[in-house]
Motif scaffolding. Sequence first.
Motif, PDB file in Angstrom:
ATOM      1  N   HIS A  67       0.831  -1.201   0.000  1.00 17.88           N
ATOM      2  CA  HIS A  67       0.000   0.000   0.000  1.00 17.88           C
ATOM      3  C   HIS A  67       0.868   1.255   0.000  1.00 17.88           C
ATOM      4  CE1 HIS A  67      -1.832  -3.398   2.011  1.00 17.88           C
ATOM      5  NE2 HIS A  67      -3.024  -2.938   1.717  1.00 17.88           N
ATOM      6  N   THR A  68       1.865   1.272   0.888  1.00 17.54           N
ATOM      7  CA  THR A  68       2.750   2.432   0.992  1.00 17.54           C
ATOM      8  C   THR A  68       3.642   2.564  -0.234  1.00 17.54           C
ATOM      9  OG1 THR A  68       2.715   2.226   3.408  1.00 17.54           O
ATOM     10  CG2 THR A  68       4.467   3.572   2.450  1.00 17.54           C
ATOM     11  N   GLU A  69       4.115   1.442  -0.748  1.00 23.54           N
ATOM     12  CA  GLU A  69       4.911   1.474  -1.979  1.00 23.54           C
ATOM     13  C   GLU A  69       4.137   2.156  -3.107  1.00 23.54           C
ATOM     14  OE1 GLU A  69       7.732  -2.056  -2.886  1.00 23.54           O
ATOM     15  OE2 GLU A  69       6.038  -2.928  -1.809  1.00 23.54           O
ATOM     16  N   GLY A  70       2.848   1.841  -3.204  1.00 20.54           N
ATOM     17  CA  GLY A  70       2.023   2.400  -4.275  1.00 20.54           C
ATOM     18  C   GLY A  70       1.774   3.889  -4.142  1.00 20.54           C
ATOM     19  N   ILE A  71       1.961   4.416  -2.942  1.00 16.27           N
ATOM     20  CA  ILE A  71       1.710   5.836  -2.681  1.00 16.27           C
ATOM     21  C   ILE A  71       2.936   6.697  -2.974  1.00 16.27           C
ATOM     22  CG2 ILE A  71       1.332   7.454  -0.750  1.00 16.27           C
ATOM     23  CD1 ILE A  71      -0.570   5.354   0.428  1.00 16.27           C
ATOM     24  N   ILE A  72       4.114   6.109  -2.943  1.00 11.79           N
ATOM     25  CA  ILE A  72       5.357   6.867  -3.081  1.00 11.79           C
ATOM     26  C   ILE A  72       5.399   7.738  -4.344  1.00 11.79           C
ATOM     27  CG2 ILE A  72       7.863   6.656  -3.418  1.00 11.79           C
ATOM     28  CD1 ILE A  72       7.816   4.383  -1.373  1.00 11.79           C
ATOM     29  N   PRO A  73       4.998   7.234  -5.519  1.00 16.64           N
ATOM     30  CA  PRO A  73       5.018   8.108  -6.699  1.00 16.64           C
ATOM     31  C   PRO A  73       4.138   9.350  -6.539  1.00 16.64           C
ATOM     32  CG  PRO A  73       4.806   5.818  -7.365  1.00 16.64           C
ATOM     33  CD  PRO A  73       4.632   5.852  -5.872  1.00 16.64           C
ATOM     34  N   ILE A  74       3.044   9.223  -5.793  1.00 12.83           N
ATOM     35  CA  ILE A  74       2.157  10.364  -5.560  1.00 12.83           C
ATOM     36  C   ILE A  74       2.829  11.366  -4.627  1.00 12.83           C
ATOM     37  CG2 ILE A  74      -0.147  11.061  -4.785  1.00 12.83           C
ATOM     38  CD1 ILE A  74      -1.028   8.139  -5.285  1.00 12.83           C
ATOM     39  N   LEU A  75       3.524  10.858  -3.620  1.00 10.84           N
ATOM     40  CA  LEU A  75       4.272  11.741  -2.719  1.00 10.84           C
ATOM     41  C   LEU A  75       5.322  12.528  -3.494  1.00 10.84           C
ATOM     42  CD1 LEU A  75       5.035   9.258   0.236  1.00 10.84           C
ATOM     43  CD2 LEU A  75       3.126  10.866   0.081  1.00 10.84           C
ATOM     44  N   ASP A  76       6.061  11.817  -4.341  1.00 14.73           N
ATOM     45  CA  ASP A  76       7.138  12.449  -5.113  1.00 14.73           C
ATOM     46  C   ASP A  76       6.584  13.472  -6.098  1.00 14.73           C
ATOM     47  OD1 ASP A  76       8.919  10.866  -3.732  1.00 14.73           O
ATOM     48  OD2 ASP A  76       9.124   9.378  -5.328  1.00 14.73           O
ATOM     49  N   GLN A  77       5.446  13.177  -6.686  1.00 10.24           N
ATOM     50  CA  GLN A  77       4.825  14.086  -7.658  1.00 10.24           C
ATOM     51  C   GLN A  77       4.463  15.426  -7.027  1.00 10.24           C
ATOM     52  OE1 GLN A  77       1.182  12.556  -9.345  1.00 10.24           O
ATOM     53  NE2 GLN A  77       0.694  14.475 -10.391  1.00 10.24           N
ATOM     54  N   HIS A  78       3.969  15.383  -5.786  1.00  8.87           N
ATOM     55  CA  HIS A  78       3.470  16.592  -5.138  1.00  8.87           C
ATOM     56  C   HIS A  78       4.385  17.129  -4.038  1.00  8.87           C
ATOM     57  CE1 HIS A  78      -0.440  16.451  -7.166  1.00  8.87           C
ATOM     58  NE2 HIS A  78      -0.406  15.144  -6.995  1.00  8.87           N
ATOM     59  N   GLY A  79       5.497  16.444  -3.764  1.00 10.62           N
ATOM     60  CA  GLY A  79       6.405  16.906  -2.716  1.00 10.62           C
ATOM     61  C   GLY A  79       5.802  16.823  -1.331  1.00 10.62           C
ATOM     62  N   VAL A  80       5.076  15.746  -1.063  1.00  8.43           N
ATOM     63  CA  VAL A  80       4.376  15.583   0.213  1.00  8.43           C
ATOM     64  C   VAL A  80       5.117  14.582   1.100  1.00  8.43           C
ATOM     65  CG1 VAL A  80       2.243  14.795   1.319  1.00  8.43           C
ATOM     66  CG2 VAL A  80       2.136  16.124  -0.789  1.00  8.43           C
ATOM     67  N   PRO A  81       5.509  14.981   2.302  1.00  6.79           N
ATOM     68  CA  PRO A  81       6.155  14.018   3.203  1.00  6.79           C
ATOM     69  C   PRO A  81       5.152  13.032   3.796  1.00  6.79           C
ATOM     70  CG  PRO A  81       6.072  16.205   4.207  1.00  6.79           C
ATOM     71  CD  PRO A  81       5.502  16.349   2.845  1.00  6.79           C
ATOM     72  N   LEU A  82       5.608  11.805   4.005  1.00  9.45           N
ATOM     73  CA  LEU A  82       4.848  10.776   4.709  1.00  9.45           C
ATOM     74  C   LEU A  82       5.581  10.479   6.009  1.00  9.45           C
ATOM     75  CD1 LEU A  82       2.906   8.390   5.203  1.00  9.45           C
ATOM     76  CD2 LEU A  82       4.323   7.030   3.637  1.00  9.45           C
ATOM     77  N   VAL A  83       4.906  10.710   7.124  1.00  8.93           N
ATOM     78  CA  VAL A  83       5.514  10.507   8.435  1.00  8.93           C
ATOM     79  C   VAL A  83       5.001   9.208   9.059  1.00  8.93           C
ATOM     80  CG1 VAL A  83       5.848  11.470  10.744  1.00  8.93           C
ATOM     81  CG2 VAL A  83       5.667  13.004   8.762  1.00  8.93           C
ATOM     82  N   ALA A  84       5.927   8.353   9.465  1.00  7.55           N
ATOM     83  CA  ALA A  84       5.636   7.149  10.241  1.00  7.55           C
ATOM     84  C   ALA A  84       4.716   6.151   9.555  1.00  7.55           C
ATOM     85  CB  ALA A  84       5.058   7.531  11.604  1.00  7.55           C
ATOM     86  N   PRO A  85       5.077   5.675   8.357  1.00  5.82           N
ATOM     87  CA  PRO A  85       4.278   4.592   7.789  1.00  5.82           C
ATOM     88  C   PRO A  85       4.276   3.402   8.739  1.00  5.82           C
ATOM     89  CG  PRO A  85       6.394   4.779   6.660  1.00  5.82           C
ATOM     90  CD  PRO A  85       6.258   5.979   7.545  1.00  5.82           C
ATOM     91  N   SER A  86       3.116   2.791   8.910  1.00  8.21           N
ATOM     92  CA  SER A  86       3.001   1.684   9.860  1.00  8.21           C
ATOM     93  C   SER A  86       3.392   0.380   9.174  1.00  8.21           C
ATOM     94  CB  SER A  86       1.567   1.601  10.402  1.00  8.21           C
ATOM     95  OG  SER A  86       1.500   0.727  11.497  1.00  8.21           O
ATOM     96  N   THR A  87       4.625   0.322   8.756  1.00  3.39           N
ATOM     97  CA  THR A  87       5.222  -0.842   8.121  1.00  3.39           C
ATOM     98  C   THR A  87       6.728  -0.755   8.297  1.00  3.39           C
ATOM     99  OG1 THR A  87       5.763  -1.860   5.973  1.00  3.39           O
ATOM    100  CG2 THR A  87       5.022   0.409   5.927  1.00  3.39           C
ATOM    101  N   GLY A  88       7.360  -1.893   8.450  1.00  3.78           N
ATOM    102  CA  GLY A  88       8.811  -1.908   8.626  1.00  3.78           C
ATOM    103  C   GLY A  88       9.541  -2.430   7.408  1.00  3.78           C
ATOM    104  N   ALA A  89       8.950  -2.255   6.241  1.00  2.60           N
ATOM    105  CA  ALA A  89       9.552  -2.785   5.017  1.00  2.60           C
ATOM    106  C   ALA A  89      10.903  -2.132   4.718  1.00  2.60           C
ATOM    107  CB  ALA A  89       8.616  -2.577   3.836  1.00  2.60           C
ATOM    108  N   MET A  90      11.882  -2.948   4.396  1.00  2.79           N
ATOM    109  CA  MET A  90      13.211  -2.439   4.075  1.00  2.79           C
ATOM    110  C   MET A  90      13.193  -1.529   2.852  1.00  2.79           C
ATOM    111  SD  MET A  90      16.328  -2.360   5.108  1.00  2.79           S
ATOM    112  CE  MET A  90      16.572  -3.785   6.185  1.00  2.79           C
ATOM    113  N   VAL A  91      12.256  -1.777   1.929  1.00  2.00           N
ATOM    114  CA  VAL A  91      12.183  -0.979   0.709  1.00  2.00           C
ATOM    115  C   VAL A  91      11.887   0.491   1.014  1.00  2.00           C
ATOM    116  CG1 VAL A  91       9.707  -1.336   0.303  1.00  2.00           C
ATOM    117  CG2 VAL A  91      11.240  -0.958  -1.645  1.00  2.00           C
ATOM    118  N   LEU A  92      11.336   0.777   2.192  1.00  2.00           N
ATOM    119  CA  LEU A  92      11.069   2.160   2.582  1.00  2.00           C
ATOM    120  C   LEU A  92      12.272   2.817   3.249  1.00  2.00           C
ATOM    121  CD1 LEU A  92       7.462   1.759   4.032  1.00  2.00           C
ATOM    122  CD2 LEU A  92       8.152   2.341   1.702  1.00  2.00           C
TER     123      LEU A  92
END
Length: 368
Positions: A103-128
């Motif tokens: 879910h969080t992986e899929g949101i990253i392109p949207i964050l990058d597009q708009h310059g929006v920070p994501l604080v404290a995703p509730s996942t410990g994935a190494m990819v993040l």
Amino acid sequence: MTSLRSALLGLCLASVGFTAYGQIKIGQTTGVTGAVAATVKESSLGAQLYLDATNAKGGVNGEKIELITLDDKFDTKLAAANARELIEQRGVLALFMTRGTPHTEGIIPILDQHGVPLVAPSTGAMVLHQPLKKHVFNVRATYQREAERAITHLAATGVNRIGVVHVDDSFGADGLEGTQKGLTASKLTAIAISKFDRSKPDFSQIAPAMAKLSPQAVMVIGSGTAVVDAIRALKAAGSGAQFVTLSNNASGGFIKLLGDDARGVIVSQVLPQSQNYALVQEAATLAKTRDILEVSPAMLEGFASAKVLVEALRRAGPKPTREKLQSALENLGKFDLGGLILTFTPTDHTGLDFADLSIISASGKFRR
């Protein structure tokens, strides 16, 4: 013309992330309903405890924090759609505590597009964590660290026949990699590794096959109801194994779902539970004002995450923008959460590295 002006104003607010009407708007997409609802309820409560306490004292730089939460039902496509709505239509300053690895992986392109920070995703994935994701600021440790810690602990107690059951998605693969690291460090090999479908978990064949191998322990990597179903299926198939799962299931709601099958299940943790930590004391004190007598690990994660968000907002100054908040997060440096030091720099968004283990007691409580 009036409609056009209103639309343009809305687009302007969404693009730069200005606050309005004395409120700082923060967005969240998470599984309010669905497989992870029990844990999400507790982590959200923990976050709200700290946000409400902050607002009661006048907010941040004179502005109240408004958390806008949309239910994605733990669905990856809906999570992305919600993120886009929050950013482009609701004009939120940042996203907060998204739930789930894909879910969080899929949101990253949207964050990058708009310059929006994501604080404290509730996942410990190494990819993040690696490679660095510019707009993602992790608070909790990685799943790989948790899984490796759990396996090396089992091996140290003489357990050497370990099976693995994991969800077939990026979260499952990440947890499996950490498990393999622990096995390698302990000079062990899993007696069996089985994966299950994320959307339609089915253990009718997996459980009997695993039980037949008589594992001493089974690492179950999954979320909420899927892990509950896996443990019950394995027990029904005759397995007497020690069951282990990760911190995404560290909630009272998860224990309640397990019922009589909860006792003895090992759950890794990414935050301490000891009152020796000022963070734990602070959360417990605020919880008592709501007649909550015990702070679950999931609640504490939400509480700590909100504390990081509020500190970054303070440092971003009055009338924060997305750009100012991004800069404040990148330059947070070392921040004492209350006995735990979190670190953010422009090249390190990992946050904490704390990992420990707990076991569910006969009374249905997490015990170290």
